[in-house]
Design a protein around this motif. Sequence first.
Motif, PDB file in Angstrom:
ATOM      1  N   ALA A  94     174.921 128.296  46.769  1.00 37.59           N
ATOM      2  CA  ALA A  94     174.694 129.179  45.612  1.00 37.59           C
ATOM      3  C   ALA A  94     173.218 129.534  45.505  1.00 37.59           C
ATOM      4  O   ALA A  94     172.341 128.709  45.772  1.00 37.59           O
ATOM      5  CB  ALA A  94     175.161 128.494  44.337  1.00 37.59           C
ATOM      6  N   ASN A  95     172.948 130.777  45.125  1.00 31.51           N
ATOM      7  CA  ASN A  95     171.559 131.210  44.969  1.00 31.51           C
ATOM      8  C   ASN A  95     170.902 130.625  43.726  1.00 31.51           C
ATOM      9  O   ASN A  95     169.680 130.439  43.684  1.00 31.51           O
ATOM     10  CB  ASN A  95     171.479 132.738  44.909  1.00 31.51           C
ATOM     11  CG  ASN A  95     171.770 133.383  46.243  1.00 31.51           C
ATOM     12  OD1 ASN A  95     171.465 132.816  47.301  1.00 31.51           O
ATOM     13  ND2 ASN A  95     172.365 134.560  46.221  1.00 31.51           N
ATOM     14  N   MET A  96     171.712 130.335  42.718  1.00 27.88           N
ATOM     15  CA  MET A  96     171.181 129.812  41.456  1.00 27.88           C
ATOM     16  C   MET A  96     172.265 128.994  40.770  1.00 27.88           C
ATOM     17  O   MET A  96     173.416 129.436  40.702  1.00 27.88           O
ATOM     18  CB  MET A  96     170.726 130.971  40.569  1.00 27.88           C
ATOM     19  CG  MET A  96     169.925 130.568  39.354  1.00 27.88           C
ATOM     20  SD  MET A  96     169.335 132.031  38.416  1.00 27.88           S
ATOM     21  CE  MET A  96     168.256 132.780  39.632  1.00 27.88           C
ATOM     22  N   PHE A  97     171.921 127.809  40.303  1.00 28.86           N
ATOM     23  CA  PHE A  97     172.905 126.973  39.605  1.00 28.86           C
ATOM     24  C   PHE A  97     172.183 125.905  38.801  1.00 28.86           C
ATOM     25  O   PHE A  97     170.963 125.715  38.935  1.00 28.86           O
ATOM     26  CB  PHE A  97     173.883 126.330  40.593  1.00 28.86           C
ATOM     27  CG  PHE A  97     173.245 125.437  41.640  1.00 28.86           C
ATOM     28  CD1 PHE A  97     173.220 124.066  41.487  1.00 28.86           C
ATOM     29  CD2 PHE A  97     172.685 125.983  42.790  1.00 28.86           C
ATOM     30  CE1 PHE A  97     172.648 123.242  42.448  1.00 28.86           C
ATOM     31  CE2 PHE A  97     172.112 125.181  43.761  1.00 28.86           C
ATOM     32  CZ  PHE A  97     172.091 123.804  43.588  1.00 28.86           C
ATOM     33  N   SER A  98     172.924 125.219  37.955  1.00 32.11           N
ATOM     34  CA  SER A  98     172.371 124.138  37.140  1.00 32.11           C
ATOM     35  C   SER A  98     173.096 122.838  37.445  1.00 32.11           C
ATOM     36  O   SER A  98     174.295 122.835  37.750  1.00 32.11           O
ATOM     37  CB  SER A  98     172.506 124.458  35.647  1.00 32.11           C
ATOM     38  OG  SER A  98     171.713 125.586  35.312  1.00 32.11           O
ATOM     39  N   ILE A  99     172.368 121.746  37.365  1.00 36.25           N
ATOM     40  CA  ILE A  99     172.943 120.411  37.531  1.00 36.25           C
ATOM     41  C   ILE A  99     172.816 119.694  36.196  1.00 36.25           C
ATOM     42  O   ILE A  99     171.720 119.547  35.668  1.00 36.25           O
ATOM     43  CB  ILE A  99     172.213 119.616  38.631  1.00 36.25           C
ATOM     44  CG1 ILE A  99     172.215 120.384  39.951  1.00 36.25           C
ATOM     45  CG2 ILE A  99     172.869 118.244  38.815  1.00 36.25           C
ATOM     46  CD1 ILE A  99     171.317 119.773  41.018  1.00 36.25           C
TER      47      ILE A  99
ATOM     48  N   ARG B  22     169.170 117.322  33.072  1.00 40.15           N
ATOM     49  CA  ARG B  22     169.542 118.701  33.416  1.00 40.15           C
ATOM     50  C   ARG B  22     168.446 119.352  34.253  1.00 40.15           C
ATOM     51  O   ARG B  22     167.276 119.299  33.886  1.00 40.15           O
ATOM     52  CB  ARG B  22     169.787 119.509  32.133  1.00 40.15           C
ATOM     53  CG  ARG B  22     171.038 119.097  31.358  1.00 40.15           C
ATOM     54  CD  ARG B  22     171.080 119.666  29.948  1.00 40.15           C
ATOM     55  NE  ARG B  22     170.179 118.950  29.063  1.00 40.15           N
ATOM     56  CZ  ARG B  22     169.176 119.503  28.425  1.00 40.15           C
ATOM     57  NH1 ARG B  22     168.909 120.796  28.569  1.00 40.15           N
ATOM     58  NH2 ARG B  22     168.407 118.783  27.622  1.00 40.15           N
TER      59      ARG B  22
ATOM     60  N   SER C   7     167.630 122.990  36.698  1.00 34.41           N
ATOM     61  CA  SER C   7     168.015 124.314  37.189  1.00 34.41           C
ATOM     62  C   SER C   7     167.491 124.483  38.614  1.00 34.41           C
ATOM     63  O   SER C   7     166.353 124.092  38.912  1.00 34.41           O
ATOM     64  CB  SER C   7     167.440 125.417  36.309  1.00 34.41           C
ATOM     65  OG  SER C   7     168.020 125.362  35.015  1.00 34.41           O
TER      66      SER C   7
ATOM     67  N   GLN D  29     167.079 127.179  42.021  1.00 33.90           N
ATOM     68  CA  GLN D  29     167.097 128.545  42.537  1.00 33.90           C
ATOM     69  C   GLN D  29     166.665 128.531  43.998  1.00 33.90           C
ATOM     70  O   GLN D  29     165.632 127.941  44.343  1.00 33.90           O
ATOM     71  CB  GLN D  29     166.145 129.434  41.733  1.00 33.90           C
ATOM     72  CG  GLN D  29     166.084 130.876  42.219  1.00 33.90           C
ATOM     73  CD  GLN D  29     165.065 131.696  41.452  1.00 33.90           C
ATOM     74  OE1 GLN D  29     164.438 131.206  40.518  1.00 33.90           O
ATOM     75  NE2 GLN D  29     164.890 132.947  41.839  1.00 33.90           N
TER      76      GLN D  29
ATOM     77  N   VAL E  89     174.319 116.561  44.739  1.00 31.51           N
ATOM     78  CA  VAL E  89     175.058 117.788  45.076  1.00 31.51           C
ATOM     79  C   VAL E  89     175.080 118.043  46.585  1.00 31.51           C
ATOM     80  O   VAL E  89     175.512 119.102  47.044  1.00 31.51           O
ATOM     81  CB  VAL E  89     174.490 119.019  44.332  1.00 31.51           C
ATOM     82  CG1 VAL E  89     174.682 118.861  42.834  1.00 31.51           C
ATOM     83  CG2 VAL E  89     173.024 119.265  44.673  1.00 31.51           C
TER      84      VAL E  89
END
Length: 300
Positions: free
Chosen positions: A179-184, A208, A210, A212, A246
């Motif tokens: 993914a180009n952008m996601f949050s954990i 949390r 983020s 990119q 991840v």
Amino acid sequence: MNNNQIKLSFPVKEQTILVRDAIKQFGISKKALTSIKFEGGKILVNEEEKTVRHLLQFGDVVTIIFPLEKKSEGLIAEKGMFPILFEDDHLLIISKEAGLSTIPSREHPNGTVANLIAGYLEEQGLSATVHIATRLDKDTSGIICIAKHRHAHHLLSEMQKSGELHRTYEAIVHGHVEANMFSINAPIGRRNGSIIERFVSAEGKDARTSVQVIRRFSMNGEALTHVRLKLHTGRTHQIRVHMQAVGYPLIGDDLYEGSRVLINRQALHAKELELEHPFTKEMIHIIAPYPDDMNDLLCE
């Protein structure tokens, strides 16, 4: 007043208000107020000393003179060089090299950022405790923000809690991140039997991050990704643990499944810091250049 004492002035914008209530509005903590009252500080109204029970009028000017701080007990002051990215009477922002601990421990009482800052403040003739607002792991490079006095430290801590202090990191991780952008959003706790290692745990503290993607590339036949990361919480080893969780551990991070073939420490750099200056209210945006080891990998 000693020339090294911190002095701040505030205009009163209420029609009437007690000094103690105005001081609270100015962001001065109860602990700081106690030290002002009993450890050599002063509260002035229009240049006249007053108590916290004094009734202020619109247009009055309240001046707070903070007591001199005591130097950090047991902290060995050391001379040394470090890149200064920003400095004024309240803040000192520097770039830390990898391999340098932020604070001393019982086993390693010297050779840390705190020791160097103590030496630097001493050279400037400042009597102050070392207040490090943003810490980094020993092998993480990049920006560290230091408060030059306890009130600045208090305000920076409050900014961190409210998300007004923005830290951006960059890292190189194993694999091509999909993914180009996601949050954990995954809580982090201490692994049983270890004083160092953390892991994602339902019983851990909220964490949390983020993520990119900046660039996907390969080196020596291995897929790698250059990523930008923003912290929304500040847990120990947060980025390292989250990226491992991840499936994309940081290269060089052998504590969390990373390989040291390409770099001999976790490839993690505190790249940017953005905040509104707690006193001048100007926006500060600091960028720290990559250290040589990461720059060599990213420029291949």
